[in-house]
Design an enzyme around this catalytic site. Structure first.
Site, PDB file in Angstrom:
ATOM      1  CB  THR A   1       3.916   1.974 -16.128  1.00 53.40           C
ATOM      2  OG1 THR A   1       2.565   2.391 -15.935  1.00 53.40           O
ATOM      3  CG2 THR A   1       3.954   0.766 -17.042  1.00 53.40           C
TER       4      THR A   1
ATOM      5  CG  ASP B   1      -3.686   1.372  -8.846  1.00 49.61           C
ATOM      6  OD1 ASP B   1      -2.815   0.528  -8.547  1.00 49.61           O
ATOM      7  OD2 ASP B   1      -4.340   2.009  -7.999  1.00 49.61           O
TER       8      ASP B   1
ATOM      9  CG  HIS C   1      -6.104  -1.916  -8.370  1.00 50.00           C
ATOM     10  ND1 HIS C   1      -5.696  -1.111  -7.324  1.00 50.00           N
ATOM     11  CD2 HIS C   1      -7.302  -1.429  -8.768  1.00 50.00           C
ATOM     12  CE1 HIS C   1      -6.611  -0.170  -7.123  1.00 50.00           C
ATOM     13  NE2 HIS C   1      -7.591  -0.342  -7.981  1.00 50.00           N
TER      14      HIS C   1
ATOM     15  CG  MET D   1      -1.859  -1.250   1.242  1.00 52.76           C
ATOM     16  SD  MET D   1      -2.785  -1.595  -0.288  1.00 52.76           S
ATOM     17  CE  MET D   1      -4.092  -0.391  -0.114  1.00 52.76           C
TER      18      MET D   1
HETATM   19  C1  GAR Z   1      -5.905  -7.385  -2.058  1.00 51.37           C
HETATM   20  O1  GAR Z   1      -7.289  -7.297  -2.277  1.00 51.37           O
HETATM   21  C2  GAR Z   1      -5.163  -6.591  -3.111  1.00 51.37           C
HETATM   22  O2  GAR Z   1      -5.762  -6.634  -4.371  1.00 51.37           O
HETATM   23  C3  GAR Z   1      -5.254  -5.197  -2.529  1.00 51.37           C
HETATM   24  O3  GAR Z   1      -5.039  -5.376  -1.155  1.00 51.37           O
HETATM   25  C4  GAR Z   1      -5.511  -6.670  -0.766  1.00 51.37           C
HETATM   26  C5  GAR Z   1      -4.410  -7.393  -0.025  1.00 51.37           C
HETATM   27  O4  GAR Z   1      -4.873  -8.577   0.548  1.00 51.37           O
HETATM   28  N1  GAR Z   1      -4.274  -4.330  -3.113  1.00 51.37           N
HETATM   29  C6  GAR Z   1      -4.424  -3.021  -3.231  1.00 51.37           C
HETATM   30  O5  GAR Z   1      -5.416  -2.429  -2.828  1.00 51.37           O
HETATM   31  C7  GAR Z   1      -3.277  -2.300  -3.896  1.00 51.37           C
HETATM   32  N2  GAR Z   1      -3.542  -0.904  -3.997  1.00 51.37           N
HETATM   33  P1  GAR Z   1      -3.810  -9.642   1.103  1.00 51.37           P
HETATM   34  O6  GAR Z   1      -2.855  -8.899   2.023  1.00 51.37           O
HETATM   35  O7  GAR Z   1      -4.642 -10.635   1.864  1.00 51.37           O
HETATM   36  O8  GAR Z   1      -3.108 -10.252  -0.076  1.00 51.37           O
END
Ligand code: GAR
Length: 210
Positions: free
Chosen positions: A141, A145, A109, A90
């Site tokens: 890139t 996103d 994403h 994040m």
């Molecule tokens: C997932 O849903 C992923 O797609 C999202 O965070 C979550 C992580 O879950 N990613 C983002 O929002 C990136 N900006 P996890 O820690 O259980 O894999």
């Protein structure tokens, strides 16, 4: 075996799905390091249980994004990753970091990009009255996103959904499409060349569940 670095900030369920796919041979690779910006992240406990080396670079210790990125790069370097995988990481990465891994940096994403870049994607899809939602694996890139998509998974939005139920349904599919995309890359089938994604040399359609 290819060497993967995974960066994650949260629970790490995507990291777990990737680690499991490496263990059972679905992805012919080894996770050589897991990096996090959050000292208490659940992903670190998962890494410990799986016996995978971990590094923590706490973003609160760095005044700028560039300084944070330099520190993370320095931590990853000895682990010599072929591919860097963002799995619920994040932090916005700087062009410096991204340029170091051009064509070797994937993200997942939780939306059907180009819809809903950024945060709170599930709530935004619900608020918009969308009938479907999903997740996208894409090359990273400089555009947040906005890198070229590799694979998308779609789920219907159902009447009683809230952001949590919807997120859980999307996450299940993330655990399928992310290992799939990574295994393609590791096997040399998936490439980013001149800004275009190819699978087996053919321009990649950005949709479809494996
Ligand atoms: C997932 O849903 C992923 O797609 C999202 O965070 C979550 C992580 O879950 N990613 C983002 O929002 C990136 N900006 P996890 O820690 O259980 O894999």
């Amino acid at each position: 075996l290819s060497r993967l670095a995974i960066l994650a900030s949260g629970n790490g369920s995507n990291m777990q799905a990737i680690a499991d796919a490496c263990s059972d041979g679905t992805i012919p690779a080894r996770i050589t390091v897991i990096g996090s910006n959050r000292p208490g992240a659940g992903v670190l406990e998962r890494a410990r249980r799986a016996g995978i080396p971990q590094v923590v670079v706490d973003h609160r210790d760095y005044a700028t994004r560039d300084a944070f990125d330099r520190a993370m790069l320095a931590e990853l370097e000895p682990h010599a990753p072929d591919l860097v995988v963002l799995a619920g990481f994040m932090r916005i990465l700087t062009p410096l970091f991204i340029a170091s891994f051009r064509g070797r940096l994937l993200n997942i994403h939780p939306s059907l990009l180009p819809k809903y870049p950024g945060l709170k994607t599930h709530a935004r899809a619900l608020a918009a009255g969308d009938r479907e939602h999903g997740a996208t694996v894409h090359f990273v890139t400089d555009e947040l996103d906005g890198g070229p998509p590799v694979l998308q998974a779609r789920v219907p939005i159902i009447p009683d959904d809230n952001a949590d139920t919807l997120a859980a349904r999307v996450l299940e599919l993330e655990h399928r499409i992310y290992p799939q995309a990574i295994s393609w890359w590791v096997k040399g089938r998936l490439r980013l060349t001149a800004g275009e994604v190819t699978l087996d040399g053919k321009t990649m359609p950005a949709t479809g569940i494996p």
